[in-house]
Design a protein around this motif. Sequence first.
Motif, PDB file in Angstrom:
ATOM      1  N   SER A   1      21.382 -86.936  57.474  1.00 54.46           N
ATOM      2  CA  SER A   1      22.563 -86.911  58.262  1.00 54.46           C
ATOM      3  C   SER A   1      22.130 -87.487  59.631  1.00 54.46           C
ATOM      4  CB  SER A   1      23.229 -85.733  58.409  1.00 54.46           C
ATOM      5  OG  SER A   1      22.185 -84.877  58.978  1.00 54.46           O
ATOM      6  N   ILE A   2      20.982 -86.992  60.163  1.00 57.60           N
ATOM      7  CA  ILE A   2      20.584 -87.471  61.541  1.00 57.60           C
ATOM      8  C   ILE A   2      20.248 -88.986  61.266  1.00 57.60           C
ATOM      9  CG2 ILE A   2      18.452 -87.567  62.902  1.00 57.60           C
ATOM     10  CD1 ILE A   2      20.312 -84.968  63.169  1.00 57.60           C
ATOM     11  N   ALA A   3      19.561 -89.626  60.394  1.00 60.38           N
ATOM     12  CA  ALA A   3      19.590 -90.978  60.144  1.00 60.38           C
ATOM     13  C   ALA A   3      20.544 -91.996  60.136  1.00 60.38           C
ATOM     14  CB  ALA A   3      18.671 -91.278  58.991  1.00 60.38           C
ATOM     15  N   THR A   4      21.665 -91.561  59.426  1.00 64.71           N
ATOM     16  CA  THR A   4      23.045 -92.037  59.587  1.00 64.71           C
ATOM     17  C   THR A   4      23.803 -91.834  60.862  1.00 64.71           C
ATOM     18  OG1 THR A   4      24.082 -90.248  58.285  1.00 64.71           O
ATOM     19  CG2 THR A   4      23.079 -91.938  56.949  1.00 64.71           C
ATOM     20  N   ASN A   5      23.682 -90.499  61.482  1.00 60.75           N
ATOM     21  CA  ASN A   5      24.552 -90.576  62.602  1.00 60.75           C
ATOM     22  C   ASN A   5      24.014 -90.969  63.856  1.00 60.75           C
ATOM     23  OD1 ASN A   5      26.452 -89.288  61.095  1.00 60.75           O
ATOM     24  ND2 ASN A   5      25.809 -87.282  61.319  1.00 60.75           N
ATOM     25  N   ASN A   6      22.576 -91.441  63.633  1.00 66.02           N
ATOM     26  CA  ASN A   6      21.923 -91.596  64.787  1.00 66.02           C
ATOM     27  C   ASN A   6      22.093 -93.192  65.108  1.00 66.02           C
ATOM     28  OD1 ASN A   6      20.130 -91.766  67.031  1.00 66.02           O
ATOM     29  ND2 ASN A   6      18.117 -91.740  66.119  1.00 66.02           N
ATOM     30  N   HIS A   7      23.038 -93.384  66.350  1.00 64.58           N
ATOM     31  CA  HIS A   7      23.358 -94.903  66.815  1.00 64.58           C
ATOM     32  C   HIS A   7      22.702 -94.978  68.340  1.00 64.58           C
ATOM     33  CE1 HIS A   7      25.866 -95.321  63.316  1.00 64.58           C
ATOM     34  NE2 HIS A   7      26.458 -94.146  63.675  1.00 64.58           N
TER      35      HIS A   7
ATOM     36  N   TYR B   1       6.099 -70.626  68.750  1.00 69.14           N
ATOM     37  CA  TYR B   1       7.433 -70.330  69.503  1.00 69.14           C
ATOM     38  C   TYR B   1       8.107 -71.577  70.008  1.00 69.14           C
ATOM     39  CZ  TYR B   1      10.454 -69.075  73.334  1.00 69.14           C
ATOM     40  OH  TYR B   1      11.773 -68.888  73.994  1.00 69.14           O
ATOM     41  N   GLN B   2       7.120 -72.508  70.511  1.00 68.94           N
ATOM     42  CA  GLN B   2       7.909 -73.825  71.028  1.00 68.94           C
ATOM     43  C   GLN B   2       8.443 -74.707  70.030  1.00 68.94           C
ATOM     44  OE1 GLN B   2       4.320 -75.675  72.720  1.00 68.94           O
ATOM     45  NE2 GLN B   2       4.981 -75.021  74.784  1.00 68.94           N
ATOM     46  N   PHE B   3       7.598 -74.596  68.639  1.00 69.23           N
ATOM     47  CA  PHE B   3       8.278 -75.403  67.479  1.00 69.23           C
ATOM     48  C   PHE B   3       9.447 -74.571  67.011  1.00 69.23           C
ATOM     49  CE2 PHE B   3       4.702 -77.863  68.177  1.00 69.23           C
ATOM     50  CZ  PHE B   3       4.699 -78.877  67.239  1.00 69.23           C
ATOM     51  N   GLY B   4       9.641 -73.215  67.196  1.00 66.82           N
ATOM     52  CA  GLY B   4      10.579 -72.590  66.638  1.00 66.82           C
ATOM     53  C   GLY B   4      11.968 -72.873  67.271  1.00 66.82           C
ATOM     54  N   GLN B   5      11.587 -73.234  68.627  1.00 63.31           N
ATOM     55  CA  GLN B   5      12.463 -73.222  69.769  1.00 63.31           C
ATOM     56  C   GLN B   5      13.110 -74.848  69.495  1.00 63.31           C
ATOM     57  OE1 GLN B   5      14.416 -70.788  71.178  1.00 63.31           O
ATOM     58  NE2 GLN B   5      12.890 -69.668  69.847  1.00 63.31           N
TER      59      GLN B   5
ATOM     60  N   LYS C   1      -5.246 -82.094  60.896  1.00 64.62           N
ATOM     61  CA  LYS C   1      -5.218 -81.903  59.628  1.00 64.62           C
ATOM     62  C   LYS C   1      -4.662 -80.124  59.587  1.00 64.62           C
ATOM     63  CE  LYS C   1      -6.877 -81.669  54.808  1.00 64.62           C
ATOM     64  NZ  LYS C   1      -7.823 -81.801  54.043  1.00 64.62           N
ATOM     65  N   PHE C   2      -5.435 -79.583  60.036  1.00 62.13           N
ATOM     66  CA  PHE C   2      -4.697 -77.993  60.101  1.00 62.13           C
ATOM     67  C   PHE C   2      -3.421 -77.699  60.978  1.00 62.13           C
ATOM     68  CE2 PHE C   2      -4.759 -73.937  62.363  1.00 62.13           C
ATOM     69  CZ  PHE C   2      -4.834 -72.908  61.555  1.00 62.13           C
ATOM     70  N   LEU C   3      -3.501 -78.259  61.763  1.00 57.59           N
ATOM     71  CA  LEU C   3      -1.874 -78.391  62.561  1.00 57.59           C
ATOM     72  C   LEU C   3      -0.829 -78.994  61.831  1.00 57.59           C
ATOM     73  CD1 LEU C   3      -3.155 -78.911  66.371  1.00 57.59           C
ATOM     74  CD2 LEU C   3      -2.412 -76.608  65.116  1.00 57.59           C
ATOM     75  N   ALA C   4      -1.136 -80.430  61.160  1.00 58.24           N
ATOM     76  CA  ALA C   4      -0.076 -80.843  60.403  1.00 58.24           C
ATOM     77  C   ALA C   4       0.437 -79.966  59.223  1.00 58.24           C
ATOM     78  CB  ALA C   4      -0.399 -81.976  59.993  1.00 58.24           C
ATOM     79  N   GLN C   5      -0.781 -79.148  58.690  1.00 54.99           N
ATOM     80  CA  GLN C   5      -0.333 -78.775  57.337  1.00 54.99           C
ATOM     81  C   GLN C   5       0.330 -77.301  57.657  1.00 54.99           C
ATOM     82  OE1 GLN C   5      -4.307 -77.784  55.840  1.00 54.99           O
ATOM     83  NE2 GLN C   5      -4.200 -79.623  54.450  1.00 54.99           N
ATOM     84  N   ALA C   6       0.473 -76.636  58.876  1.00 56.59           N
ATOM     85  CA  ALA C   6       1.047 -75.591  59.524  1.00 56.59           C
ATOM     86  C   ALA C   6       2.483 -76.038  60.029  1.00 56.59           C
ATOM     87  CB  ALA C   6       0.338 -74.896  60.295  1.00 56.59           C
ATOM     88  N   THR C   7       2.925 -77.401  60.044  1.00 59.75           N
ATOM     89  CA  THR C   7       4.123 -77.944  60.594  1.00 59.75           C
ATOM     90  C   THR C   7       5.205 -78.165  59.612  1.00 59.75           C
ATOM     91  OG1 THR C   7       2.687 -78.456  62.472  1.00 59.75           O
ATOM     92  CG2 THR C   7       5.059 -79.217  62.277  1.00 59.75           C
ATOM     93  N   ALA C   8       6.281 -77.892  59.799  1.00 56.43           N
ATOM     94  CA  ALA C   8       7.380 -78.353  58.829  1.00 56.43           C
ATOM     95  C   ALA C   8       8.671 -78.735  59.743  1.00 56.43           C
ATOM     96  CB  ALA C   8       7.611 -77.592  57.870  1.00 56.43           C
ATOM     97  N   VAL C   9       9.246 -79.684  58.837  1.00 61.13           N
ATOM     98  CA  VAL C   9      10.689 -79.831  59.430  1.00 61.13           C
ATOM     99  C   VAL C   9      11.805 -79.626  58.607  1.00 61.13           C
ATOM    100  CG1 VAL C   9      12.407 -81.805  60.326  1.00 61.13           C
ATOM    101  CG2 VAL C   9       9.810 -81.787  60.885  1.00 61.13           C
ATOM    102  N   GLN C  10      12.655 -78.828  59.033  1.00 61.79           N
ATOM    103  CA  GLN C  10      13.697 -77.899  58.026  1.00 61.79           C
ATOM    104  C   GLN C  10      15.041 -78.797  58.458  1.00 61.79           C
ATOM    105  OE1 GLN C  10      13.318 -73.985  58.341  1.00 61.79           O
ATOM    106  NE2 GLN C  10      11.629 -73.843  56.711  1.00 61.79           N
ATOM    107  N   GLY C  11      15.986 -79.020  57.496  1.00 63.56           N
ATOM    108  CA  GLY C  11      17.275 -79.694  57.772  1.00 63.56           C
ATOM    109  C   GLY C  11      17.527 -80.736  57.152  1.00 63.56           C
ATOM    110  N   ASP C  12      18.704 -81.356  57.437  1.00 61.97           N
ATOM    111  CA  ASP C  12      19.198 -82.484  56.465  1.00 61.97           C
ATOM    112  C   ASP C  12      18.827 -83.971  57.332  1.00 61.97           C
ATOM    113  OD1 ASP C  12      20.548 -84.350  54.804  1.00 61.97           O
ATOM    114  OD2 ASP C  12      22.456 -83.946  55.638  1.00 61.97           O
TER     115      ASP C  12
ATOM    116  N   LEU D   1      18.273 -80.567  62.625  1.00 62.69           N
ATOM    117  CA  LEU D   1      17.006 -80.281  62.220  1.00 62.69           C
ATOM    118  C   LEU D   1      16.077 -79.226  62.925  1.00 62.69           C
ATOM    119  CD1 LEU D   1      15.849 -84.062  61.920  1.00 62.69           C
ATOM    120  CD2 LEU D   1      16.302 -82.631  59.820  1.00 62.69           C
ATOM    121  N   TYR D   2      15.171 -78.380  62.200  1.00 68.16           N
ATOM    122  CA  TYR D   2      14.450 -77.419  62.655  1.00 68.16           C
ATOM    123  C   TYR D   2      13.089 -77.628  62.576  1.00 68.16           C
ATOM    124  CZ  TYR D   2      19.305 -75.611  63.420  1.00 68.16           C
ATOM    125  OH  TYR D   2      20.455 -75.378  63.580  1.00 68.16           O
TER     126      TYR D   2
END
Length: 124
Positions: free
Chosen positions: A95-101, A31-35, A81-92, A42-43
């Motif tokens: 765009s965050i890297a270029t817009n992050n100033h 739930y926390q990661f989903g929010q 390792k288990f938690l890392a395999q169950a985690t993902a970041v979705q999105g572009d 980025l989600y």
Amino acid sequence: ALIGIFMLIYISFFLLGWFVTAYLKACLRNYQFGQTDINGQLYMVSSVKPLAFMGVMLSNMLIIVFSFGLATPVAKVRMAKFLAQATAVQGDIESIATNNHVSVSKTAIADDVADAFSVEIGVM
């Protein structure tokens, strides 16, 4: 025979407690990661299954008990390792890297202040 019944009850409550703990931790993490989102672009996604989480918790406990605590780092790495395999970041991400100033000096000051007061922030 009475001792055997009490042992069976104790073990069943122990396993029930492990399952409830694993279920709550997995659901809260999902739930926390989903929010969590960054600028609406980025989600974060967590897909931890409660039974698999319980299996890792129980096997880590056995590893630690039978090694007399010497394999605690192994257990922590297995959980990470288990938690890392169950985690993902979705999105572009680009765009965050270029817009992050964000100013580097503000980030460095915040890090130094956090270090000075020994503030640690963690999700789980």
